[in-house]
Design a protein around this motif. Structure first.
Motif, PDB file in Angstrom:
ATOM      1  N   GLN A 215      13.810  -8.626   8.317  1.00 41.06           N
ATOM      2  CA  GLN A 215      12.716  -7.762   8.757  1.00 41.06           C
ATOM      3  C   GLN A 215      11.408  -8.321   8.201  1.00 41.06           C
ATOM      4  OE1 GLN A 215      13.150  -3.684   7.651  1.00 41.06           O
ATOM      5  NE2 GLN A 215      11.194  -3.085   8.513  1.00 41.06           N
ATOM      6  N   TYR A 216      10.363  -8.229   8.995  1.00 42.27           N
ATOM      7  CA  TYR A 216       9.068  -8.735   8.575  1.00 42.27           C
ATOM      8  C   TYR A 216       8.060  -7.595   8.546  1.00 42.27           C
ATOM      9  CZ  TYR A 216      11.071 -13.308   9.437  1.00 42.27           C
ATOM     10  OH  TYR A 216      11.870 -14.418   9.391  1.00 42.27           O
ATOM     11  N   GLU A 217       7.064  -7.726   7.733  1.00 44.60           N
ATOM     12  CA  GLU A 217       5.975  -6.760   7.716  1.00 44.60           C
ATOM     13  C   GLU A 217       4.660  -7.514   7.638  1.00 44.60           C
ATOM     14  OE1 GLU A 217       5.518  -5.541   3.050  1.00 44.60           O
ATOM     15  OE2 GLU A 217       7.052  -4.508   4.213  1.00 44.60           O
TER      16      GLU A 217
ATOM     17  N   ALA B 252      10.549  -8.963   4.726  1.00 43.78           N
ATOM     18  CA  ALA B 252      10.632  -7.718   3.977  1.00 43.78           C
ATOM     19  C   ALA B 252      12.014  -7.098   3.975  1.00 43.78           C
ATOM     20  CB  ALA B 252       9.630  -6.712   4.536  1.00 43.78           C
TER      21      ALA B 252
ATOM     22  N   GLU C 273       1.111  -8.214   6.057  1.00 49.37           N
ATOM     23  CA  GLU C 273       0.316  -8.098   4.844  1.00 49.37           C
ATOM     24  C   GLU C 273      -1.125  -8.424   5.242  1.00 49.37           C
ATOM     25  OE1 GLU C 273       1.290  -9.628   0.595  1.00 49.37           O
ATOM     26  OE2 GLU C 273       0.327 -11.266   1.700  1.00 49.37           O
TER      27      GLU C 273
ATOM     28  N   LEU D 108       8.079  -8.127  13.226  1.00 46.98           N
ATOM     29  CA  LEU D 108       6.928  -7.383  13.722  1.00 46.98           C
ATOM     30  C   LEU D 108       6.098  -8.161  14.724  1.00 46.98           C
ATOM     31  CD1 LEU D 108       5.591  -5.605  10.540  1.00 46.98           C
ATOM     32  CD2 LEU D 108       6.706  -4.586  12.493  1.00 46.98           C
TER      33      LEU D 108
ATOM     34  N   VAL E 234       2.416 -12.375   8.378  1.00 43.00           N
ATOM     35  CA  VAL E 234       3.708 -11.710   8.486  1.00 43.00           C
ATOM     36  C   VAL E 234       4.593 -12.271   7.385  1.00 43.00           C
ATOM     37  CG1 VAL E 234       5.717 -11.333   9.952  1.00 43.00           C
ATOM     38  CG2 VAL E 234       3.435 -11.373  10.967  1.00 43.00           C
TER      39      VAL E 234
END
Length: 165
Positions: free
Chosen positions: A57-59, A28, A61, A34, A25
């Motif tokens: 905000q996280y995404e 972002a 990868e 997330l 994570v």
């Protein structure tokens, strides 16, 4: 199909697996993490871990192993013509999946519909083999999974949107 257009007869499953090492994570933007649906509920008194900031905000990868799992989820659709995947997200240590088994798609054909357990077993077996071939010899899925039948439109929308977080 009822008058509101909700197909109550279809079986939609939400699958959650506990696994490891499919990605990471990363920050972002702002507002959502997330890895947690409601981070404020997981950190009493808003005492966040050192590497977490509630306004970022996280995404996810995905690494090469996460990408294999992602590809195997897509494989389910091509392998089983009666399967629709409505939404999914591969996380670093688990995944969420809304899968529909639609027997109407193969009604005119003589196709034996595999159970959800058989389909998940096929996805887990083929992804494990590919992950092992890619060099992660110690990778192993947990034995089972959690499924849930989505019974109405409100539940579907809540679960669908939760997976976008």
């Amino acid at each position: 199909m009822n008058k509101k257009g909700i197909c109550l007869g279809m079986i939609i499953q939400k699958i959650i697996y506990n696994l490891c090492c499919l990605g990471r994570v990363i920050p972002a933007g702002t507002d959502r993490d997330l890895s947690l649906h409601h981070p404020e509920n997981h950190y009493p008194g808003n005492h966040y871990p050192e590497n977490h900031h509630p306004k970022i905000q996280y995404e996810v990868e995905l690494n090469q192993y996460g990408k294999i799992v992602d590809e195997r989820i897509q494989w389910l659709i091509s392998q089983y013509q009666y399967v629709d995947i409505h939404n999914y997200v591969v996380m670093p240590n688990h995944l969420h999946l809304i899968l529909e088994i639609d027997s109407q798609k193969v009604k005119a054909q003589n196709v034996r519909i595999k159970s959800l357990s058989s389909q998940m077993g096929a996805m887990k077996t083929t992804s494990s083999n590919k992950i092992h071939e890619a060099g992660f010899i110690d990778f192993a899925w947990h034995r089972s999974f959690h499924d849930h039948i989505i019974r109405d439109e409100k539940a579907y929308i809540n679960i669908f949107n939760y997976e976008l977080i």
